[in-house]
Design an enzyme around this catalytic site. Structure first.
Site, mmCIF file in Angstrom:
data_model
loop_
_atom_site.group_PDB
_atom_site.id
_atom_site.type_symbol
_atom_site.label_atom_id
_atom_site.label_comp_id
_atom_site.label_asym_id
_atom_site.label_seq_id
_atom_site.Cartn_x
_atom_site.Cartn_y
_atom_site.Cartn_z
ATOM 1 N N VAL A 1 3.817 -0.422 4.259
ATOM 2 C CA VAL A 1 2.515 -0.924 4.700
ATOM 3 C C VAL A 1 1.969 -1.846 3.615
ATOM 4 O O VAL A 1 2.016 -1.513 2.427
ATOM 5 C CB VAL A 1 1.528 0.232 4.983
ATOM 6 C CG1 VAL A 1 0.174 -0.307 5.419
ATOM 7 C CG2 VAL A 1 2.083 1.176 6.052
ATOM 8 N N LYS B 1 2.078 -3.112 8.981
ATOM 9 C CA LYS B 1 3.102 -2.069 8.865
ATOM 10 C C LYS B 1 4.433 -2.648 9.307
ATOM 11 O O LYS B 1 4.558 -3.172 10.414
ATOM 12 C CB LYS B 1 2.711 -0.870 9.739
ATOM 13 C CG LYS B 1 3.665 0.316 9.599
ATOM 14 C CD LYS B 1 3.089 1.571 10.232
ATOM 15 C CE LYS B 1 4.018 2.766 10.039
ATOM 16 N NZ LYS B 1 3.443 4.008 10.595
ATOM 17 N N ILE C 1 0.832 -1.202 0.000
ATOM 18 C CA ILE C 1 0.000 0.000 0.000
ATOM 19 C C ILE C 1 0.865 1.249 0.000
ATOM 20 O O ILE C 1 0.530 2.259 -0.600
ATOM 21 C CB ILE C 1 -0.921 0.032 1.255
ATOM 22 C CG1 ILE C 1 -1.845 -1.172 1.282
ATOM 23 C CG2 ILE C 1 -1.730 1.316 1.298
ATOM 24 C CD1 ILE C 1 -2.649 -1.265 2.570
ATOM 25 N N SER C 2 1.980 1.170 0.701
ATOM 26 C CA SER C 2 2.779 2.384 0.821
ATOM 27 C C SER C 2 4.216 2.070 1.212
ATOM 28 O O SER C 2 4.486 1.124 1.949
ATOM 29 C CB SER C 2 2.110 3.291 1.868
ATOM 30 O OG SER C 2 3.055 3.994 2.613
ATOM 31 N N GLU D 1 10.210 5.342 6.788
ATOM 32 C CA GLU D 1 10.695 4.350 7.744
ATOM 33 C C GLU D 1 10.014 3.001 7.647
ATOM 34 O O GLU D 1 10.529 2.020 8.134
ATOM 35 C CB GLU D 1 10.494 4.867 9.177
ATOM 36 C CG GLU D 1 11.517 5.872 9.616
ATOM 37 C CD GLU D 1 10.904 7.247 9.844
ATOM 38 O OE1 GLU D 1 9.688 7.307 10.067
ATOM 39 O OE2 GLU D 1 11.638 8.236 9.767
ATOM 40 N N ALA D 2 8.838 2.992 7.038
ATOM 41 C CA ALA D 2 8.058 1.758 7.078
ATOM 42 C C ALA D 2 7.387 1.471 5.741
ATOM 43 O O ALA D 2 7.173 2.373 4.930
ATOM 44 C CB ALA D 2 6.996 1.862 8.170
ATOM 45 N N ASP E 1 2.912 14.235 14.530
ATOM 46 C CA ASP E 1 3.146 14.270 13.075
ATOM 47 C C ASP E 1 1.795 14.373 12.377
ATOM 48 O O ASP E 1 1.551 13.747 11.348
ATOM 49 C CB ASP E 1 3.900 13.030 12.603
ATOM 50 C CG ASP E 1 4.416 13.166 11.163
ATOM 51 O OD1 ASP E 1 4.508 14.314 10.656
ATOM 52 O OD2 ASP E 1 4.712 12.139 10.536
ATOM 53 N N ASP F 1 -0.593 6.514 11.909
ATOM 54 C CA ASP F 1 0.843 6.787 11.980
ATOM 55 C C ASP F 1 1.232 7.412 13.324
ATOM 56 O O ASP F 1 1.634 8.579 13.390
ATOM 57 C CB ASP F 1 1.224 7.728 10.819
ATOM 58 C CG ASP F 1 2.698 7.623 10.452
ATOM 59 O OD1 ASP F 1 3.422 6.865 11.104
ATOM 60 O OD2 ASP F 1 3.110 8.313 9.496
HETATM 61 N N1 ATP Z 1 -4.655 0.763 9.135
HETATM 62 C C1 ATP Z 1 -4.525 1.123 7.868
HETATM 63 N N2 ATP Z 1 -5.511 0.849 6.976
HETATM 64 C C2 ATP Z 1 -5.391 1.202 5.682
HETATM 65 N N3 ATP Z 1 -4.330 1.847 5.160
HETATM 66 C C3 ATP Z 1 -3.321 2.153 5.996
HETATM 67 C C4 ATP Z 1 -3.355 1.823 7.381
HETATM 68 N N4 ATP Z 1 -2.216 2.263 7.953
HETATM 69 C C5 ATP Z 1 -1.502 2.841 6.973
HETATM 70 N N5 ATP Z 1 -2.154 2.792 5.787
HETATM 71 C C6 ATP Z 1 -1.704 3.292 4.475
HETATM 72 O O1 ATP Z 1 -0.296 3.389 4.465
HETATM 73 C C7 ATP Z 1 0.108 4.753 4.358
HETATM 74 C C8 ATP Z 1 1.323 4.993 5.233
HETATM 75 O O2 ATP Z 1 1.028 4.698 6.568
HETATM 76 P P1 ATP Z 1 1.716 5.493 7.762
HETATM 77 O O3 ATP Z 1 1.438 6.942 7.616
HETATM 78 O O4 ATP Z 1 1.316 4.824 9.035
HETATM 79 O O5 ATP Z 1 3.242 5.197 7.588
HETATM 80 P P2 ATP Z 1 4.403 6.100 6.915
HETATM 81 O O6 ATP Z 1 3.962 7.513 6.788
HETATM 82 O O7 ATP Z 1 4.876 5.379 5.737
HETATM 83 O O8 ATP Z 1 5.456 6.049 7.984
HETATM 84 P P3 ATP Z 1 6.878 6.689 7.778
HETATM 85 O O9 ATP Z 1 6.741 7.932 6.927
HETATM 86 O O10 ATP Z 1 7.234 6.981 9.202
HETATM 87 O O11 ATP Z 1 7.686 5.637 7.115
HETATM 88 C C9 ATP Z 1 -1.114 5.550 4.763
HETATM 89 O O12 ATP Z 1 -1.149 6.814 4.165
HETATM 90 C C10 ATP Z 1 -2.248 4.680 4.240
HETATM 91 O O13 ATP Z 1 -2.431 4.848 2.859
HETATM 92 MG MG MG Z 2 2.532 8.694 7.487
#
Ligand code: ATP
Ligand code: MG
Length: 242
Positions: A50, A63, A42-43, A47-48, A175, A191
């Site tokens: 998903v 995640k 998904i993403s 740092e991570a 954040d 997040d």
């Molecule tokens: N519980 C969830 N259900 C559906 N989609 C999610 C969920 N958690 C995260 N996502 C998807 O993943 C994307 C990134 O998640 P999140 O913001 O938690 O991490 P991140 O920003 O990648 O973290 P970082 O920038 O610290 O690496 C979100 O914008 C969303 O699209």
């Molecule tokens: Mg995020």
């Protein structure tokens, strides 16, 4: 038991995310039946990563904090000021595991306070499994890409979340922005790895930054309250007008 990792066969993703530690943690989660399939990515964040996943045909979000490429220096400042995690060793892997556990417990606190966040299900090492916020395999859009029928209402709900988070969960998101709010039937805060307790030395500046981010995003979309007014309403503290 085998597990399919769909869409993750790009070499880069495979190497960065699915290292030995992560695979072991995944297999353990599969064995304990927290997870039955890993679906598409998904993403890919700073740092991570998903992934969409399933547990008994129910969608979940997985995640995975990258042990190799996570931004170690910024992470450590959010952990060391937090009394819950002050004993954490400064080794990189330990810190990332603590970070994962911190996001899990922040989600629990927020949820217990009645805020709409993904339901945290389980964590193991650098992996956090939570309920999936979306429809089918498609996550709800981030607020920045969402169509809002009534921005004023969404704005006041988010300001209320900031207030409840601070006063009931005793947390500051730290954040908060249109990137970390998903909008579907309602706004969901996500997040929360970097979220801190109120006693963190930088909790108040983080709170002010969250308020400013939300106001910046909404100021051309609806009527917004002054940053300082919200800050005062939430904390009871007066700030000098800039
Ligand atoms: N519980 C969830 N259900 C559906 N989609 C999610 C969920 N958690 C995260 N996502 C998807 O993943 C994307 C990134 O998640 P999140 O913001 O938690 O991490 P991140 O920003 O990648 O973290 P970082 O920038 O610290 O690496 C979100 O914008 C969303 O699209
Ligand atoms: Mg995020």
């Amino acid at each position: 038991m085998g597990i399919r990792i769909r869409d993750a066969d790009q070499l880069k993703v495979r190497e960065d995310v699915f290292d030995e530690v992560t695979l072991l943690a995944l297999y353990k989660l599969v064995h304990k039946k927290w997870l039955s399939a890993i679906g598409g990515s998904i993403s890919t964040g700073k740092e991570a990563n998903v992934f969409y996943g399933e547990r008994d045909a129910v969608g979940i979000a997985i995640k995975i904090y990258r042990i190799r490429t996570a931004n170690f220096t910024t992470m450590s400042s959010y952990i060391t000021g937090d009394r819950r995690f002050s004993h954490v060793k400064k080794a990189k892997k330990e810190l990332i595991f603590a970070w994962t556990r911190k996001e899990f417990s922040n989600l629990v606190r927020a949820r217990d306070a009645g805020i709409a966040v993904p339901e945290p299900l389980v964590w193991d090492r650098n992996i956090l499994i939570m309920s999936f916020i979306g429809e089918g395999e498609c996550p709800y859009p981030q607020l920045r890409n969402a169509e809002m029928e009534d921005p004023q209402d969404i704005y006041s709900r988010i300001v209320k979340c900031i207030d409840i988070l601070y006063n009931k969960a005793e947390l500051v998101h730290a954040d908060l922005s249109e990137f970390n709010i998903l909008y579907g039937d309602q706004p969901y805060l996500i997040d929360m790895g970097q979220s801190v307790t109120r006693d963190h030395p930088r909790a108040l500046p983080f709170l002010m930054r969250d308020i400013k981010n939300i106001n910046r995003f909404f100021k051309n979309r609806c009527e917004v309250q002054k940053d300082t007014e919200i800050f005062h309403a939430v904390t009871g503290l007066k700030v000098a007008e800039p």
